[in-house]
Design an enzyme around this catalytic site. Structure first.
Site, short mmCIF file in Angstrom:
data_model
loop_
_atom_site.label_atom_id
_atom_site.label_comp_id
_atom_site.label_asym_id
_atom_site.label_seq_id
_atom_site.Cartn_x
_atom_site.Cartn_y
_atom_site.Cartn_z
N LEU A 66 0.83 -1.21 0.00
CA LEU A 66 0.00 0.00 0.00
C LEU A 66 0.86 1.25 0.00
O LEU A 66 0.49 2.29 -0.53
CB LEU A 66 -0.90 0.03 1.23
CG LEU A 66 -2.07 -0.94 1.24
CD1 LEU A 66 -2.75 -0.91 2.61
CD2 LEU A 66 -3.06 -0.59 0.15
N GLY A 67 2.00 1.14 0.65
CA GLY A 67 2.85 2.32 0.74
C GLY A 67 4.01 2.06 1.65
O GLY A 67 4.20 0.96 2.16
N GLY A 97 8.42 5.97 7.00
CA GLY A 97 9.72 5.96 7.67
C GLY A 97 9.90 4.75 8.54
O GLY A 97 11.02 4.41 8.91
N PHE A 98 8.83 4.09 8.88
CA PHE A 98 8.94 3.01 9.84
C PHE A 98 8.78 1.64 9.21
O PHE A 98 8.88 0.63 9.88
CB PHE A 98 7.92 3.20 10.95
CG PHE A 98 8.00 4.55 11.57
CD1 PHE A 98 9.08 4.89 12.36
CD2 PHE A 98 7.01 5.50 11.36
CE1 PHE A 98 9.18 6.16 12.93
CE2 PHE A 98 7.10 6.75 11.93
CZ PHE A 98 8.19 7.09 12.71
N GLY A 99 8.49 1.62 7.94
CA GLY A 99 8.36 0.33 7.31
C GLY A 99 7.35 0.34 6.19
O GLY A 99 6.78 1.38 5.86
N VAL A 152 3.87 -0.92 4.26
CA VAL A 152 2.51 -1.29 4.62
C VAL A 152 1.92 -2.16 3.51
O VAL A 152 2.03 -1.83 2.33
CB VAL A 152 1.62 -0.05 4.82
CG1 VAL A 152 0.25 -0.46 5.32
CG2 VAL A 152 2.27 0.92 5.79
N LYS A 190 1.55 -3.32 8.84
CA LYS A 190 2.77 -2.52 8.76
C LYS A 190 3.93 -3.38 9.24
O LYS A 190 3.96 -3.81 10.38
CB LYS A 190 2.64 -1.27 9.61
CG LYS A 190 3.90 -0.44 9.61
CD LYS A 190 3.60 1.01 9.86
CE LYS A 190 4.46 1.87 8.95
NZ LYS A 190 4.01 3.21 8.83
N ASP A 193 5.68 12.97 12.90
CA ASP A 193 5.79 12.79 11.45
C ASP A 193 4.42 12.94 10.80
O ASP A 193 3.99 12.14 9.99
CB ASP A 193 6.40 11.43 11.11
CG ASP A 193 6.82 11.35 9.64
OD1 ASP A 193 6.91 12.41 9.00
OD2 ASP A 193 7.03 10.24 9.14
#
Ligand code: NAG
Ligand code: NAG
Ligand code: NAG
Ligand code: NAG
Ligand code: NAG
Length: 829
Positions: free
Chosen positions: A521-522, A525-527, A529, A543, A640
């Site tokens: 999906l996208g 910054g954290f991983g 999805v 995620k 963020d």
């Protein structure tokens, strides 16, 4: 050959163009009203014809026919000479009786009146006079005052008529706003009905002579704002003009006198009821706003009721003065402050009351007041004590020679607000308030301790019951839903204390089709999805947290536990999590409409959203953010926040995602300074991006950026403009300062009746992106501002105002401890 031919043609064309241009300039030069008939006064054998003649004073003014805005109606007015552009009209004669064609004529006739005639010779407007003279002449004085007098008679007092007695929406220097008790004339301003209709609108601006005179803005008969101006005295800072009240037996008026003829200033009542002082900046050749009133919502008349004090930036805005309590507790708690406050101990005038000093506030409404310029403060107090309806006293004047004079208030004190460098005022309170204070306090404290412990015990017991009950319930539920924990994972203990379903890695593998790229999906910054579908058909978003910089497992568990507790309709709901070996995953509800950036930065998608939907989204984001900042059990700073982190459900309700992750990734930071900066350029506040300082105000900054992006349909990062190098924030702020905020709005949205709401959103957004964190409002104030009609404080320069080139990197996740800077670059999602 071909090229030659073209260049020949274009040379020819250019010649013709030049020729036409020169012709146009000549024509406009010849026919521009200012260059036609210029006269300095109008006598009975002359006339001012529309488009031909202009009366010009020695000073900076001109009089003639004009049309406001796009209107085709013709009015006679006074404006500043051509050096001030655009044309700024300061007075209109026939406000309500326009001439409909360009054939109007202005004349002065015996007995001494000015008339405007239309093409049939019919009088559409005239002045009046109580005397008759044989040789009347109309003259435009340097001050901008149009007067009718007998020729040769220059005595100020003997004007037959003067326009300064009948102002429209503008107060020029040396004009007198107020009342003449001899003639009974009241001079007041009345706003234009709209930018194109100079007829009197509903707002008026008066100098109210009752009690100590003060200026008021009225809407119809209702007072909506007042201001205490004090007696006439020189200003302490530039432009050093003299302003204030002049009070004598014959008249009471407010005036502003400028001693510097090259300094151009005007006070206007705008058609939405705001008083604005504009000063002309000769250097930049623009009008600069110097002061506005009302300046913010605290300027709303009686907002906090009697003895209630308003403070900008406090939430709630109203509080009772010390020693006062809300009259109606319930209404007060619901932010209905109109009933005001009352003394916690009622007065006893006969037994003797005392006065308590309050400082840092403005003078309350002086409508029911009395004053004497020569009395001392002691006399003032004695006088106030004598009369049981006298509620307060104060020194009237503070000048360089010290404090002097006496001002007394009768009846309840209303319209109080906190102001910097505020006044000192002595308010009558019960003498029992101070005398019995200590004894009462002791008793009160005992009662308070007792009740607090009772409440604590009660809460403790009920919490235990609820907790046990939930645990049992959850166990039952989990037994059915979740297949327990990973057997080979590191995480062995059961989910009892986590209260959040655990998903098996294999379940997620299956749901996401083995984390297929097509399910992606996208990426943030954290991983990454992924979209997934559980066996029962339920859609989820998974995620998969990136493996770098992961903290200890226990800490992570803690954080997930915390995040799970955050529940709000404007936050994305967490359904569960999965920890197995190196894998850490969070499972969220799936949002059908994906993220906000896909809507606002896409021309076709944008069109599917009308303004109410935009506003709904803005409001939703602010509610979610306020919950994170203030209302949740934890105080979460998102760090963020950006358009791609706002997800939309099927009904276009905005939901903030990725909250709490900054916390996980940055570890246990209790301080407000971090070596790790997590965020996205374009959304990060200056203090965070540059110094790593973060607070709720850095989120407020990002929120402001998002609002501007939503309204303009442009991304702050990608923004460019041919006329300047500013980013979207700078662009919006410059237009705002020039009163052109409308141009910020996406052209597809702007043609609607919601413009005031849009302009309000822009203003609030600009307040959010101000350079200094302490200037930015907090989210509860933002919500109040968005939902109210009250006035807003002016916005100062935004952060990153002068920024020209932004770093090319999009998302940074950097750790720069010990001079080692590692930046992981990730694509925007
Ligand atoms: C002139 O007209 C105004 C209102 O139009 C009125 O208030 C004023 O008294 C008149 N003055 C004289 C001198 O008649
Ligand atoms: C305003 O500036 C112009 C040049 O920009 C100058 O010629 C003029 O004298 C100035 N006027 C005043 C009143 O300072
Ligand atoms: C008069 O006003 C002009 C323009 O604002 C300013 O430059 C000048 O210094 C002023 N002069 C004095 C004497 O204050
Ligand atoms: C003001 O106070 C002075 C001194 O107390 C007194 O002489 C004067 O009459 C007072 N004026 C009025 C209008 O009461
Ligand atoms: C107190 O002041 C009010 C308002 O000026 C006045 O109406 C009233 O008569 C005064 N009372 C006494 C006892 O002087």
């Amino acid at each position: 050959m071909l090229i030659l031919g073209i260049s020949k043609v274009s040379r020819m064309e250019r010649l013709i163009e030049y020729f036409t241009l020169i012709l146009l300039v000549l024509v406009s030069f010849i026919c521009h009203p200012s260059y036609c008939n210029l006269i300095d006064s109008l006598s009975t054998n002359q006339s001012v014809k529309d488009g031909e003649t202009v009366i010009s004073s020695d000073g900076s003014f001109e009089l003639g026919f004009f049309s406001p805005g796009f209107s085709t109606n013709r009015y006679v007015g006074i404006w500043y000479k051509k050096t001030i552009y655009p044309k700024t009209v300061v007075w209109v004669a026939n406000r309500e009786n326009p001439v409909v064609d360009e054939l109007g004529v202005l004349k002065v006739i015996i007995p001494g009146i000015i008339v405007i005639l239309n093409h049939t010779g019919h009088i559409v407007w005239s002045t009046n006079t109580s005397r008759t003279v044989q040789n009347p002449v109309a003259r435009l004085l340097d001050s901008g005052n149009l007067v009718v007098k007998d020729v040769g008679d220059d005595n100020q007092g003997s004007f037959l008529w003067q326009s300064f007695d009948y102002p429209t929406d503008t107060l020029l220097p040396s004009m007198k706003l107020g009342r003449n008790f001899l003639t009974g004339l009241e001079v007041y301003l009345s706003a234009w009905r709209s930018g194109e209709d100079p007829a009197p609108g509903e707002f008026t601006f008066h100098c109210d002579p009752s009690g100590f005179p003060q200026n008021t803005i009225n809407r119809g008969p209702k007072k909506i704002r007042r201001s205490f101006e004090g007696l006439l005295q020189p200003m302490k800072e530039p432009p050093f003009a003299t302003k204030g009240m002049v009070i004598n037996k014959e008249e009471v008026y407010y005036t502003y006198i400028s001693y510097n003829s090259s300094f151009i200033s005007r006070l206007i009542l705008s058609n939405n009821g705001v008083i604005q002082r504009w000063n002309w900046d000769n250097q930049t050749q623009v009008w600069v706003i110097y002061r506005t009133g009302p300046a913010d919502y605290c300027d709303t008349y009686r907002l906090c009721g009697a003895y209630g004090s308003c403070s900008v930036g406090k939430s709630p805005a109203c509080s009772c003065l010390d020693k006062f309590v809300p009259k109606n507790e319930e209404a007060w708690a619901l932010a209905d402050w109109s009933s005001g406050c009352e003394r916690s101990k009622s007065l006893n005038c006969l037994k003797g009351d005392i006065f308590l000093k309050y400082s840092g506030i403005n003078f309350p409404d002086t409508e029911y007041s009395w004053f004497n310029r020569s009395m001392t403060l002691e006399d003032c107090k004695a006088m106030c004590l004598k009369n049981c309806s006298c509620m307060a006293y104060a020194n009237l004047e503070i000048t360089s020679n010290g404090r002097s004079g006496c001002l007394l208030w009768y009846g309840d004190l209303v319209d109080i607000r906190e102001i910097p460098n505020g006044k000192e005022i002595y308010i009558r309170i019960s003498s029992s308030e101070l005398a019995s204070g200590d004894k009462q306090d002791g008793k009160k404290r005992k009662v308070r301790i007792l009740s607090i412990s009772a409440v604590t015990v009660f809460l403790g017991v009920s919490l235990t019951i609820i907790w046990t009950w939930r645990k049992i319930f959850r166990k039952l539920q989990l037994g059915k839903l979740v297949h327990g924990c990973m057997k080979n994972g590191n995480y062995e203990s059961h989910d009892e204390e986590l209260e959040l379903p655990v998903f098996e890695f294999s379940t997620l593998m299956k749901a996401t089709n083995n984390f297929a790229i097509t399910n992606k999906l996208g990426e943030g910054g954290f991983g990454i999805v992924y979209k997934g579908m559980l066996e029962k058909g339920e859609e989820i978003a998974v995620k998969r947290l990136s493996r770098t910089s992961m903290q200890g497992l226990d800490e992570l568990k803690n954080e997930i536990h915390c995040i799970a507790k955050l529940q709000h309709r404007n936050l994305v709901k967490i359904l569960g999590f999965c920890i197995q070996e190196d894998e850490r995953m969070l499972i969220y509800e799936y949002m059908a409409n994906k993220s906000l950036d896909l809507f606002i930065f896409d021309d076709t998608q944008r069109e599917s959203l009308d303004w109410p939907m935009h506003f709904h989204i803005i409001n939703g984001i602010s509610r979610g953010l306020m919950y994170l900042h203030q209302d949740s059990c934890l105080r979460v700073i998102h760090r963020d926040l950006k358009a791609s982190n706002i997800l939309l459900d099927t009904s276009m309700n905005p939901k903030i995602s990725d909250f709490g992750l900054a916390k996980i990734f940055a570890g246990n930071e209790t301080g407000a300074n971090t070596n790790r900066v997590v965020g996205t350029y374009g959304y990060m506040s200056p203090e965070y991006a540059v110094h790593g300082l973060f607070s709720v105000k850095s989120d407020v900054f990002s929120f402001g950026v998002i609002v501007l992006e939503i309204i303009s349909g442009k991304s702050n990062r990608g923004f460019s403009h041919e006329e300047h190098h500013h980013n979207l924030l700078g662009h919006a702020w410059m237009l705002y300062r020039e009163g052109r905020s409308k141009e910020v709005v996406d052209p597809n949205l702007v043609n609607s009746c919601y413009l005031p709401e849009m302009l309000r959103c822009i203003h609030v957004a600009l307040l959010c992106v101000q350079q200094r964190p302490e200037d930015r409002p907090n989210m509860s104030t933002v919500l109040l501002m968005l939902g109210n009609e009250g006035l807003l404080p002016p916005a100062k320069q935004p952060g990153f105002f002068t920024e020209t080139a932004l770093p090319v990197k999009d998302h940074i996740y950097a750790s720069n401890s010990k001079n080692v800077i590692s930046i992981s670059l990730v694509q925007p999602r």
